[in-house]
Scaffold this motif. Structure first.
Motif, mmCIF file in Angstrom:
data_model
loop_
_atom_site.group_PDB
_atom_site.id
_atom_site.type_symbol
_atom_site.label_atom_id
_atom_site.label_comp_id
_atom_site.label_asym_id
_atom_site.label_seq_id
_atom_site.Cartn_x
_atom_site.Cartn_y
_atom_site.Cartn_z
ATOM 1 N N PRO A 13 0.829 -1.215 0.000
ATOM 2 C CA PRO A 13 0.000 0.000 0.000
ATOM 3 C C PRO A 13 0.858 1.257 0.000
ATOM 4 O O PRO A 13 1.946 1.270 0.574
ATOM 5 N N ALA A 103 -9.826 -8.923 -0.036
ATOM 6 C CA ALA A 103 -10.865 -7.893 -0.056
ATOM 7 C C ALA A 103 -12.148 -8.321 0.660
ATOM 8 O O ALA A 103 -12.990 -7.478 0.961
ATOM 9 N N ASP A 128 -15.201 -0.315 -4.056
ATOM 10 C CA ASP A 128 -13.965 -0.983 -3.641
ATOM 11 C C ASP A 128 -13.302 -1.671 -4.827
ATOM 12 O O ASP A 128 -12.073 -1.695 -4.942
ATOM 13 N N ASP A 132 -9.918 0.285 -5.137
ATOM 14 C CA ASP A 132 -8.870 -0.417 -4.411
ATOM 15 C C ASP A 132 -8.387 -1.679 -5.128
ATOM 16 O O ASP A 132 -7.215 -1.817 -5.443
ATOM 17 N N GLU A 135 -6.479 -1.368 -8.463
ATOM 18 C CA GLU A 135 -5.140 -0.794 -8.262
ATOM 19 C C GLU A 135 -4.173 -1.836 -7.696
ATOM 20 O O GLU A 135 -3.014 -1.913 -8.098
ATOM 21 N N GLU A 136 -4.655 -2.621 -6.731
ATOM 22 C CA GLU A 136 -3.812 -3.643 -6.107
ATOM 23 C C GLU A 136 -3.374 -4.695 -7.125
ATOM 24 O O GLU A 136 -2.200 -5.075 -7.167
#
Length: 176
Positions: A13, A103, A128, A132, A135-136
């Motif tokens: 992160p 997640a 999400d 998120d 991107e991860e």
């Protein structure tokens, strides 16, 4: 030769900007000093969310506990068998599998199936996914998110399998 997917780097992160954190804290203090009524309203909303989550979390835990029991014995191997690894990058398969597990709103690992609906079966929030999770996965796989509108799976990602195929059609970040 590319490294095996088990050697793929974990998601790292991004660190919070200290200036942004300082500005946020200054804003909170300013609201508390100059708008005590607003602070009371915000505190009430936060309290309601906390109380609601205490009642909702046991339902979520039961749902995912039943899902885990139903899928006892499944692993990433069954997930990977749904893809032709001569065509689909194994790093993408592993990254999607592991980041979907991370997640989920529970502490234990739930085996993921390629056919799992991201919103209905896995109960993931659309925001999400967009903000998120994507991107991860992009970071772990080295895939770019540029020009994703040109991807044939753009706007059609509803299952774990379609998420893998979406990333498989994205360019490697260095090649853009």
């Amino acid at each position: 030769m590319k490294l095996a997917s088990r050697f793929m780097p974990q998601y790292k992160p991004k660190k919070a900007n200290k200036i942004a954190l300082f500005v946020f804290l200054v804003l909170v203090v300013a609201i508390a000093i100059f708008q005590p009524v607003s602070l009371a309203v915000i505190s009430g909303i936060v309290l309601l969310v906390i109380v609601w989550s205490k009642f909702e979390q046991p339902k979520i835990d039961r749902y995912f506990g039943a899902l885990r029991d139903e899928r006892n014995g499944l692993s990433i191997c069954e997930f990977a068998k749904e893809f032709d690894t001569r065509v689909v990058d194994t790093w993408i398969i592993r990254a999607v599998y592991e980041q979907l597990q991370a997640a989920l709103p529970v502490n234990h690992k739930i085996p993921i199936k390629a056919s799992d609906n991201l919103l209905e079966t896995l109960k993931l929030d659309e925001d999400d996914l967009d903000l998120d999770l994507v991107e991860e996965i992009a970071q772990r796989t080295g895939r770019s998110l540029e020009n994703c509108e040109d991807n044939p799976y753009y706007g059609k990602v509803i299952t774990a399998k379609s998420l893998v195929l979406f990333f498989n059609h994205q360019l490697v970040a260095n090649a853009t």
